[in-house]
Write an enzyme that holds these catalytic residues in place. Sequence first.
Site, PDB file in Angstrom:
ATOM      1  N   ASP A   7       1.054  -1.017  -0.323  1.00 52.67           N
ATOM      2  CA  ASP A   7       0.527  -0.021   0.190  1.00 52.67           C
ATOM      3  C   ASP A   7       0.844   1.957   0.266  1.00 52.67           C
ATOM      4  OD1 ASP A   7      -2.228   1.595   0.273  1.00 52.67           O
ATOM      5  OD2 ASP A   7      -2.873  -0.191   1.173  1.00 52.67           O
ATOM      6  N   PRO A  51      -0.804   5.243  18.394  1.00 53.90           N
ATOM      7  CA  PRO A  51      -0.724   4.481  19.119  1.00 53.90           C
ATOM      8  C   PRO A  51      -1.212   3.040  19.450  1.00 53.90           C
ATOM      9  CG  PRO A  51      -1.158   7.057  20.006  1.00 53.90           C
ATOM     10  CD  PRO A  51      -0.735   7.043  17.898  1.00 53.90           C
ATOM     11  N   HIS A  94      -3.160   5.954   3.701  1.00 58.70           N
ATOM     12  CA  HIS A  94      -4.397   4.801   3.385  1.00 58.70           C
ATOM     13  C   HIS A  94      -3.574   3.446   3.839  1.00 58.70           C
ATOM     14  CE1 HIS A  94      -5.923   2.226   0.064  1.00 58.70           C
ATOM     15  NE2 HIS A  94      -6.362   3.218  -0.327  1.00 58.70           N
ATOM     16  N   ASN A 147     -13.407   0.762  -7.174  1.00 61.99           N
ATOM     17  CA  ASN A 147     -14.597   1.261  -7.078  1.00 61.99           C
ATOM     18  C   ASN A 147     -15.413   2.386  -8.500  1.00 61.99           C
ATOM     19  OD1 ASN A 147     -14.146   1.528  -3.827  1.00 61.99           O
ATOM     20  ND2 ASN A 147     -12.197   2.950  -4.508  1.00 61.99           N
ATOM     21  N   TYR A 207      -8.230 -12.099 -11.165  1.00 62.97           N
ATOM     22  CA  TYR A 207      -7.069 -13.684 -11.039  1.00 62.97           C
ATOM     23  C   TYR A 207      -7.299 -14.789 -10.238  1.00 62.97           C
ATOM     24  CZ  TYR A 207      -3.674 -10.212 -13.032  1.00 62.97           C
ATOM     25  OH  TYR A 207      -3.319  -9.631 -14.019  1.00 62.97           O
ATOM     26  N   SER A 213     -11.393  -0.524  -0.810  1.00 63.64           N
ATOM     27  CA  SER A 213     -10.151  -0.671  -0.009  1.00 63.64           C
ATOM     28  C   SER A 213      -9.986  -1.165   1.605  1.00 63.64           C
ATOM     29  CB  SER A 213      -9.644   0.812  -0.385  1.00 63.64           C
ATOM     30  OG  SER A 213      -9.298   1.062  -1.459  1.00 63.64           O
TER      31      SER A 213
END
Length: 402
Positions: free
Chosen positions: A75, A83, A109, A209, A223, A273
């Site tokens: 990513d 934390p 992201h 999306n 796949y 995602s």
Amino acid sequence: MSRPTARPALAALAAVLTAALPLAAPASAGAAPACSAPPAPARPATEQPWPQQRYAPDRLAPLATGAGVVVAVVDSGVDRRHPQLARRVLDGADFLDPGGDGTRDCAGHGTGVASIIAAASRPGVAFRGLAPDARILPIRVSEQQVVDGRESGRTVGPTDFARAIRWAVDHHATVLNLSVVLYADNAAVRSAIAYAVRRDVVVVAAAGNLHDSGDPRPYPAAYDGVLGVGAIGADGLRSPFSQTGPYVDLVAPGGDVLLAAPGQGHRRAEGTSYATPFVAATAALLRQYRPELTATEVARRIVGGADPAPGRGDGYGAGVLNPYRAVTETPGVGTGRTGRAAALPIEGADPAAAAQRARRAAARQRALLVAGATGTTAGLVVLLAVVLPRGGRRGWRPAGPA
């Protein structure tokens, strides 16, 4: 309650990878540049997010927490300073700026994705990950964001993306979270996915999306051997942006999702995602709770344990993710979708060899039980009678195009 932010999902990575736009020159080892546009500061959230109300991680904790399982997050990097991610993020790799360890996140992201999987409980914070004792292996391939509907920032090309997948497999990841989408079949990426599948890695990928743009076929979700994940909102219905097609195996929360922001605090976002890590976390729970299961068997249990979807159509796959059922129930014969079209053949994959390995593994397990009770000769007879039909009863079919 604030509205979700615009989708910064790395589905945007697709446009860059398939269009082969110029990439910035790589930095020298040990000289990773600072973020050109650091993520905005975020405040801690105290309210319990709706996916957590739905899945009740406390109910799962006595059974499994993901302990001992490594989940690779390929990513934008994962910020281990948060934390709730402290001591949960391993040293990874940076394929965007060589010399890094994957723990710098300029987009936020990857940190958000990782937090859905492994965020720890903290006093005064209701949000936590579904598999809080899993370890995150961060692999940075992008710093791209979508701002005002436009993509900005760098990503790697398909060849380096494929290298990142192989690196994750070679560094002991047994679950692979791919919250990225390419909208073109690429031989190097296809081969890397096959490499992961052959090595018994559970591969989970976002379905994309772009429903409003005609549902272009998303890879790696399409796949063979990959669990493709679509998104639902708090009402249980498919999110309007979530793509539909035979590559969707099941759906999970992807609308108005709370997640960790780099540094500290939390933010809200939407996209397939963020549905993907709920499934990856469930795979981590299963890999701890039932370590004898193969990746295919883990996927079958996840799909077979899905709840019926309130809507209709191929945007839901087998239904809505239910981690508790996936962990505790054994799917019956014929679970999952029927009539699934065959997937694109994977370079180097050998279905017959895979079936043979599965039969041999099952044979070894049953042989131990039978031998103790009836002796070697009688055990062999029972073994043949039970094992040979096994291949025809598989309920799960991996994601793939028609």
